[in-house]
Structure formats: C-alpha cells, structure tokens
Write a protein that holds these residues in place. Sequence first.
Motif, short mmCIF file in Angstrom:
data_model
loop_
_atom_site.label_atom_id
_atom_site.label_comp_id
_atom_site.label_asym_id
_atom_site.label_seq_id
_atom_site.Cartn_x
_atom_site.Cartn_y
_atom_site.Cartn_z
N TRP A 112 0.65 -1.14 0.03
CA TRP A 112 0.09 -0.04 0.10
C TRP A 112 0.97 1.07 -0.06
N ILE A 113 1.88 1.33 0.89
CA ILE A 113 2.67 2.56 1.02
C ILE A 113 3.73 2.65 -0.49
N ALA A 114 3.79 1.70 -0.89
CA ALA A 114 4.55 1.65 -2.19
C ALA A 114 3.66 2.38 -3.29
N ALA A 115 2.46 2.29 -3.17
CA ALA A 115 1.64 2.85 -4.07
C ALA A 115 1.18 4.28 -3.96
N VAL A 116 1.50 4.78 -2.68
CA VAL A 116 1.07 6.21 -2.33
C VAL A 116 1.71 7.31 -3.15
N PRO A 117 1.15 8.14 -3.73
CA PRO A 117 2.00 9.29 -4.45
C PRO A 117 3.11 9.83 -3.66
N PRO A 118 4.24 10.34 -4.40
CA PRO A 118 5.31 10.72 -3.59
C PRO A 118 5.15 12.17 -3.09
N ALA A 119 5.47 12.34 -2.05
CA ALA A 119 5.77 13.70 -1.24
C ALA A 119 4.26 14.02 -0.97
N SER A 120 3.46 13.08 -0.56
CA SER A 120 1.85 13.49 -0.32
C SER A 120 1.71 13.50 1.25
N ALA A 121 2.39 13.17 2.00
CA ALA A 121 1.94 13.16 3.43
C ALA A 121 2.88 13.71 4.37
N ASP A 122 2.06 14.26 5.30
CA ASP A 122 2.97 15.21 6.27
C ASP A 122 3.27 14.21 7.79
N LEU A 123 2.54 12.84 7.71
CA LEU A 123 2.98 12.25 8.74
C LEU A 123 2.46 10.53 8.33
N VAL A 124 3.69 9.86 8.61
CA VAL A 124 3.43 8.47 8.37
C VAL A 124 3.75 7.56 9.65
N VAL A 125 2.62 6.86 9.99
CA VAL A 125 2.92 6.08 11.16
C VAL A 125 2.56 4.59 11.02
N THR A 126 3.55 3.94 11.55
CA THR A 126 3.60 2.30 11.39
C THR A 126 3.32 1.73 12.62
N ASP A 127 2.21 1.24 12.81
CA ASP A 127 1.89 0.35 13.96
C ASP A 127 1.23 -1.07 13.66
N VAL A 128 2.06 -2.07 13.23
CA VAL A 128 1.59 -2.97 12.62
C VAL A 128 2.18 -4.31 13.31
N PHE A 129 1.61 -5.37 13.88
CA PHE A 129 1.89 -6.49 14.60
C PHE A 129 1.19 -7.30 13.87
N GLY A 130 1.97 -8.56 13.67
CA GLY A 130 1.22 -9.83 13.21
C GLY A 130 2.03 -11.20 13.80
N GLY A 131 2.03 -12.20 12.93
CA GLY A 131 2.61 -13.34 13.49
C GLY A 131 1.66 -14.01 14.37
N ALA A 132 2.01 -15.05 15.04
CA ALA A 132 1.09 -15.85 16.23
C ALA A 132 0.59 -14.73 17.14
N GLY A 133 -0.65 -14.66 17.22
CA GLY A 133 -0.99 -13.90 18.21
C GLY A 133 -0.88 -12.38 18.19
N GLY A 134 -0.44 -11.93 16.93
CA GLY A 134 -0.30 -10.39 16.68
C GLY A 134 0.57 -9.92 17.46
N HIS A 135 1.86 -10.36 17.75
CA HIS A 135 2.66 -10.03 18.79
C HIS A 135 3.86 -9.45 18.32
#
Length: 265
Positions: A112-135
């Motif tokens: 998804w982030i690879a397809a975002v238009p360049p220089a279009s955001a003021d803030l990018v937040v990554t808060d992703v957890f996965g794997g067994a139990g989402g940990h």
Amino acid sequence: MPDLDRPRAWLLTMDDTPQSYVDLDDPRHLEFEYVQRLAHVADLCADPAAPVTALHLGGGALTLARYLAATRPGSRQRVAELDAGLIALVREALPWDAAADLTVEAADARAWIAAVPPASADLVVTDVFGGAGGHTVPAALTSVEFLRLAAAALRPDGVYAANLADGAPLDFARGQVATAASVFPELALVAEASVLRGRRYGNLVLLASHRPLPIDDLTRRTAGDPFPARVVTGDRLTAFASGAHPVTDTNAVPSPPPPTGAFTV
C-alpha cells in the motif's frame, strides 16, 4: 437516539493481547502509553490544529486516527489495515465520525505505501503487529527498502513514526535505529527508562525525519505523561545503536515475541 445501554469505551483484545482502546465520547482520551507518545508526535508534526495528511500503516480500532481527526479538524487520513474482518467489526461496533476525511482499506501495508503518491503526506505512522497472536512487527516493515518507501511518501518536512516492541538485549530496536539512520538524517527514540535499559519488554516509538524534530517539546510532553518516557537523540542514540547494522530485505526478521504474559489483560 443513542443506545444508553451500549458501552462508550471499548478495549479491543486479540488473543488476550490489548490491541486498541477507544472512547467513543472522547477521542482525545488515550489509554495506552505508546499511543500517547504517538499523539504527541501528531500534535507536534505541524502548526497547532492545522490539518495534515496522515497515512497509518496498521489501523486497529483507529485510536490515533480518531484523535488526529479531533485535534486537527479537516485532516486527510488514509489507513491500511490487513485484517478485513477487523475493519468490518470496527465499522459496526465502533463507528468513527462520518464527517472526518478518514478512509480505511483492507491492504498489505508495504504494498500500500509503495503505491502512495510521492511527497503527499505530513505524517506516516507504522503500528503493525502480526505473527502468532499478533505480537511481532513483520519483517517486511523493518528494512531499509521499506523505510525508503515511507520516506518517499513524506513531504520534505514530514515525520515518520513507528511503534516497535522489544526487550533485552534490545537488538531489534538497535537495528531499527541503524536502519532509520541510513534513510533519515534526524532521529529520536521514545520509551520508558526501564525499557531502554532492557529491564523489561515494552514499546519504543521511533521517529525520523529530514528536518529537525521538535525534541524539546516532545521531551517536556513525554516527561509529563502518567508513565514518563525518555527521548533519546544525538550522541546518546548513536551510542544506543552502536554495533548495529541497517536491516535489508535479505536479512530482515520479525521483532522478538514478548515473554509469556507480558500483555495479558
């Protein structure tokens, strides 16, 4: 008419792990310490109350997005959340303000982030957890290649923020600092002292930008939190990451899982 018997504050858990806390009556109420730190970043990423464009990788129950919509009216927010079932649950049980410019998509964060238009955001937040139990933080979101995608999405004065989790000996966190340093010139790491010293497993918020970060204001805010945190920058951050090397797609691994019972309710 509102349903007076329906709870207005919700704690969303997945596999006994607290995932999101939402107060439907007060989106400024933030229960989790790491979300409070991310909110400080959202407060300081632009002039007070000015609308921003924010991209969220990982949505959960949209706690931070709701906060930003309340504190910066008119902001444009886009959220990538892989779990379509979770999105449906949140839409039904925890609907957000329909007036907010907030779009949630069922999508893989990196693609998804690879397809975002360049220089279009003021803030990018990554808060992703996965794997067994989402940990654990997925390996695909820990590399130089990924951070270059996030950097490309940011405007020149934009800010990147990532919620990480680690424990002693903090090798994952050190590697993430080294990785971010290979992409961004300005960095900061925010966490409680006990986490930074490796005394317990916990959250660390990594900040990065191409412009100087508001370190003094951030330090004051985090020091006044219910659970005070430290802001590590400059030589201290360089020393923290000493010996660590940038992570690439060829050697990226997920963050370490928490010890048993670390996040049980």
